[in-house]
Design a protein around this motif. Sequence first.
Motif, mmCIF file in Angstrom:
data_model
loop_
_atom_site.group_PDB
_atom_site.id
_atom_site.type_symbol
_atom_site.label_atom_id
_atom_site.label_comp_id
_atom_site.label_asym_id
_atom_site.label_seq_id
_atom_site.Cartn_x
_atom_site.Cartn_y
_atom_site.Cartn_z
ATOM 1 N N GLY A 291 -24.526 -20.910 -36.855
ATOM 2 C CA GLY A 291 -24.187 -19.527 -36.546
ATOM 3 C C GLY A 291 -22.727 -19.221 -36.850
ATOM 4 N N GLY A 292 -21.835 -20.169 -36.557
ATOM 5 C CA GLY A 292 -20.419 -19.982 -36.879
ATOM 6 C C GLY A 292 -20.164 -19.970 -38.370
ATOM 7 N N ILE A 293 -20.896 -20.799 -39.123
ATOM 8 C CA ILE A 293 -20.785 -20.813 -40.585
ATOM 9 C C ILE A 293 -21.167 -19.442 -41.151
ATOM 10 C CG2 ILE A 293 -21.858 -21.722 -42.694
ATOM 11 C CD1 ILE A 293 -20.120 -23.830 -41.660
ATOM 12 N N ALA A 294 -22.287 -18.894 -40.694
ATOM 13 C CA ALA A 294 -22.763 -17.616 -41.217
ATOM 14 C C ALA A 294 -21.774 -16.490 -40.914
ATOM 15 C CB ALA A 294 -24.139 -17.291 -40.624
ATOM 16 N N ILE A 295 -21.212 -16.477 -39.691
ATOM 17 C CA ILE A 295 -20.230 -15.451 -39.332
ATOM 18 C C ILE A 295 -18.988 -15.570 -40.206
ATOM 19 C CG2 ILE A 295 -18.561 -14.864 -37.527
ATOM 20 C CD1 ILE A 295 -21.186 -13.522 -37.070
ATOM 21 N N ALA A 296 -18.519 -16.805 -40.412
ATOM 22 C CA ALA A 296 -17.331 -17.005 -41.249
ATOM 23 C C ALA A 296 -17.559 -16.497 -42.664
ATOM 24 C CB ALA A 296 -16.953 -18.488 -41.273
ATOM 25 N N MET A 297 -18.778 -16.684 -43.175
ATOM 26 C CA MET A 297 -19.078 -16.260 -44.537
ATOM 27 C C MET A 297 -19.197 -14.746 -44.640
ATOM 28 S SD MET A 297 -19.785 -16.477 -47.679
ATOM 29 C CE MET A 297 -20.702 -15.597 -48.936
ATOM 30 N N TRP A 298 -20.171 -14.157 -43.949
ATOM 31 C CA TRP A 298 -20.488 -12.746 -44.184
ATOM 32 C C TRP A 298 -19.511 -11.796 -43.501
ATOM 33 C CZ3 TRP A 298 -23.292 -12.991 -48.167
ATOM 34 C CH2 TRP A 298 -24.301 -13.943 -48.310
ATOM 35 N N TYR A 299 -19.091 -12.106 -42.292
ATOM 36 C CA TYR A 299 -18.223 -11.190 -41.548
ATOM 37 C C TYR A 299 -16.772 -11.297 -42.002
ATOM 38 C CZ TYR A 299 -16.044 -8.884 -37.521
ATOM 39 O OH TYR A 299 -15.302 -8.057 -36.718
ATOM 40 N N PHE A 300 -16.245 -12.519 -42.067
ATOM 41 C CA PHE A 300 -14.814 -12.667 -42.343
ATOM 42 C C PHE A 300 -14.472 -12.533 -43.822
ATOM 43 C CE2 PHE A 300 -14.938 -14.339 -38.048
ATOM 44 C CZ PHE A 300 -13.795 -13.760 -37.498
ATOM 45 N N THR A 301 -15.398 -12.855 -44.720
ATOM 46 C CA THR A 301 -15.089 -12.554 -46.122
ATOM 47 C C THR A 301 -15.105 -11.057 -46.371
ATOM 48 O OG1 THR A 301 -17.417 -12.839 -46.766
ATOM 49 C CG2 THR A 301 -15.969 -14.751 -46.992
ATOM 50 N N SER A 302 -15.947 -10.315 -45.641
ATOM 51 C CA SER A 302 -15.921 -8.856 -45.746
ATOM 52 C C SER A 302 -14.580 -8.312 -45.248
ATOM 53 C CB SER A 302 -17.076 -8.255 -44.939
ATOM 54 O OG SER A 302 -17.015 -6.843 -44.955
ATOM 55 N N LEU A 303 -14.085 -8.852 -44.116
ATOM 56 C CA LEU A 303 -12.775 -8.423 -43.618
ATOM 57 C C LEU A 303 -11.666 -8.772 -44.606
ATOM 58 C CD1 LEU A 303 -12.905 -9.321 -39.803
ATOM 59 C CD2 LEU A 303 -13.255 -7.093 -40.900
ATOM 60 N N PHE A 304 -11.780 -9.954 -45.237
ATOM 61 C CA PHE A 304 -10.759 -10.342 -46.216
ATOM 62 C C PHE A 304 -10.739 -9.352 -47.381
ATOM 63 C CE2 PHE A 304 -8.640 -12.557 -49.567
ATOM 64 C CZ PHE A 304 -7.775 -13.452 -48.952
ATOM 65 N N LEU A 305 -11.912 -9.015 -47.882
ATOM 66 C CA LEU A 305 -11.982 -8.071 -48.999
ATOM 67 C C LEU A 305 -11.391 -6.712 -48.626
ATOM 68 C CD1 LEU A 305 -15.563 -8.896 -50.342
ATOM 69 C CD2 LEU A 305 -13.401 -9.364 -51.510
ATOM 70 N N GLN A 306 -11.656 -6.257 -47.392
ATOM 71 C CA GLN A 306 -11.198 -4.931 -47.001
ATOM 72 C C GLN A 306 -9.739 -4.921 -46.534
ATOM 73 O OE1 GLN A 306 -14.261 -2.480 -44.782
ATOM 74 N NE2 GLN A 306 -15.338 -4.448 -44.767
ATOM 75 N N ASN A 307 -9.375 -5.850 -45.663
ATOM 76 C CA ASN A 307 -8.061 -5.795 -45.032
ATOM 77 C C ASN A 307 -6.966 -6.472 -45.836
ATOM 78 O OD1 ASN A 307 -9.306 -4.490 -42.910
ATOM 79 N ND2 ASN A 307 -9.511 -6.354 -41.673
ATOM 80 N N VAL A 308 -7.347 -7.396 -46.700
ATOM 81 C CA VAL A 308 -6.344 -8.106 -47.503
ATOM 82 C C VAL A 308 -6.311 -7.589 -48.935
ATOM 83 C CG1 VAL A 308 -5.607 -10.358 -48.382
ATOM 84 C CG2 VAL A 308 -6.515 -10.163 -46.059
ATOM 85 N N LEU A 309 -7.468 -7.459 -49.569
ATOM 86 C CA LEU A 309 -7.516 -6.999 -50.958
ATOM 87 C C LEU A 309 -7.625 -5.487 -51.081
ATOM 88 C CD1 LEU A 309 -9.760 -9.715 -52.673
ATOM 89 C CD2 LEU A 309 -7.293 -9.702 -52.248
ATOM 90 N N GLY A 310 -7.852 -4.776 -49.965
ATOM 91 C CA GLY A 310 -7.853 -3.319 -49.981
ATOM 92 C C GLY A 310 -9.141 -2.681 -50.453
ATOM 93 N N TYR A 311 -10.264 -3.385 -50.372
ATOM 94 C CA TYR A 311 -11.547 -2.818 -50.774
ATOM 95 C C TYR A 311 -12.053 -1.839 -49.718
ATOM 96 C CZ TYR A 311 -12.225 -6.244 -54.554
ATOM 97 O OH TYR A 311 -12.113 -6.980 -55.699
ATOM 98 N N GLY A 312 -12.846 -0.860 -50.136
ATOM 99 C CA GLY A 312 -13.571 -0.017 -49.206
ATOM 100 C C GLY A 312 -14.809 -0.746 -48.707
ATOM 101 N N ALA A 313 -15.494 -0.147 -47.701
ATOM 102 C CA ALA A 313 -16.667 -0.805 -47.112
ATOM 103 C C ALA A 313 -17.764 -1.021 -48.149
ATOM 104 C CB ALA A 313 -17.189 0.023 -45.945
ATOM 105 N N LEU A 314 -18.021 0.006 -48.973
ATOM 106 C CA LEU A 314 -19.065 -0.131 -49.983
ATOM 107 C C LEU A 314 -18.664 -1.146 -51.038
ATOM 108 C CD1 LEU A 314 -21.777 0.739 -51.096
ATOM 109 C CD2 LEU A 314 -20.638 2.646 -52.263
ATOM 110 N N GLN A 315 -17.396 -1.136 -51.452
ATOM 111 C CA GLN A 315 -16.916 -2.119 -52.425
ATOM 112 C C GLN A 315 -17.047 -3.540 -51.890
ATOM 113 O OE1 GLN A 315 -12.950 -0.268 -52.989
ATOM 114 N NE2 GLN A 315 -13.358 -0.420 -55.181
ATOM 115 N N ALA A 316 -16.734 -3.714 -50.598
ATOM 116 C CA ALA A 316 -16.846 -5.040 -50.003
ATOM 117 C C ALA A 316 -18.306 -5.494 -49.993
ATOM 118 C CB ALA A 316 -16.287 -5.030 -48.585
ATOM 119 N N GLY A 317 -19.218 -4.563 -49.670
ATOM 120 C CA GLY A 317 -20.633 -4.904 -49.693
ATOM 121 C C GLY A 317 -21.091 -5.315 -51.078
#
Length: 478
Positions: A291-317
């Motif tokens: 469960g922790g592996i899955a959260i790290a992958m899908w949730y935190f990589t989405s945050l990285f794309l949005q909060n660090v690389l500046g992607y929008g929600a749809l772009q991150a998806g």
Amino acid sequence: MTSRLSAIPMMGSRPRARTGPAWMILALVCACQFMVILDSSIVNVALPSIDRDLGFAPTGLAWVVNGYLLTFAGFMLLGGRAADLFGQRRTLTAGLVLFCASSLVAGLAPLPQILVAARVTQGVGAALLAPTTLAVINTSFPEGHRRARAFGAWSAAGGVGGMAGAVAGGALTTGLSWRWVFLINVPIGVVLIAAAMRALPGTRTARRETLDIAGAVTGTTGLAALIYGIMHSTDHGWTSPAVLGSTVAGLLLLAVFTVVEARFAAHPMMPLRLLRIRSVIVGSGMLLLFGGIAIAMWYFTSLFLQNVLGYGALQAGLGQTPAAVTFMMIARSAAALLPRTGVRPLILAGSACFLAGFGSLSQAHADSGYLTGILGPTLLIATGIGLTFPTLMAATTADVPDRDAGTIGGLAQTAGQAGGSLGLAVLATAATRTAAGGSSPVALATGYDRVFLIAAGLALAIAAASLLLPRHRRTAPS
């Protein structure tokens, strides 16, 4: 001659008589799993529109999501036991009726309170559906390669549901209304109810036992209280009275539940004899870590794309879409390999992919490009998820008699959900503390990199735990 899955012995169980073809049964359970997981994420994009229309209180809007997740996780063990006692067709149909009826109420809700109540009820319906789908697979597909492929398809369906949530939610909210995020479940559910009545055997296979009321109350309430505390630890901290009180109460109720099951229940909701099956206890522990592996992958990589690389929600998806497609393809391939290789090699290979992927991802920073810093590692991690998740589900539920298939299905899914909630709380705390309160892309990247390193550690723990699984002789299909 059809081979059996030697890595997952059947313990002398016999296939349950079917009233529908195998493809219909598989399509039914995959569609149910898709719908349940889709509803975990499809609402997120619609929340601003819901808030504008219904006028939620500042802290109330989160319960549109949390109400569903809380009852979904808290009632799954009870849902699995219901499938064993009352029959799979009856339980699956009841779950679909409850899910669709509450979706209709949610879609027509005129007030915030009605919407939240409908979402809570929808979570109960999902908790009846999810473990029952696992029980159906475990009793309807006894042959080795057929059961493995069914688990692969079921896993892929859940993956599609999770990734389609943001896109589907955005399309329905923009093109029609946020209400269709819920209303769309109604016609789909009607079709699935008809399919369940056609494909699954009647309730004559159900067992004539009474439900363990004391165990149901203490177990369900304890799980719900524990998960509630974990879910809110990220926002309020572990030492806040609400989080600490809920967590302690949950642990105490689960202790009482254990005593009730061991000493007082004539027909326990969770027979403790099942925990003496090594694959059940080890597999459930591994699903908790997963469960922790899955959260790290899908949730935190989405945050990285949005909060660090500046992607929008749809772009991150869209940025996560290649990984989602990879997961689905690998899950189906792993299902074909499982009868030949057995459980342990696939889990070790998946763990190696986790280590390589998260290790590489932990080096990403604010200047990393998507193609050079994110895509490759996420494809590796998705490969690991595809190898590991269906294998863990198959291994955890395999050595169990048919009469307890629903109970273990509920336990397996509860372990995964609890692991995700606990993983989110722990990893979010680690990310915040590492970032030291900074909100710049550089500071946030440092926090997320720590998360990815912790996830690599979880992969090592999963690999080590796989050595505790029972070893079985492998045979190739003939």
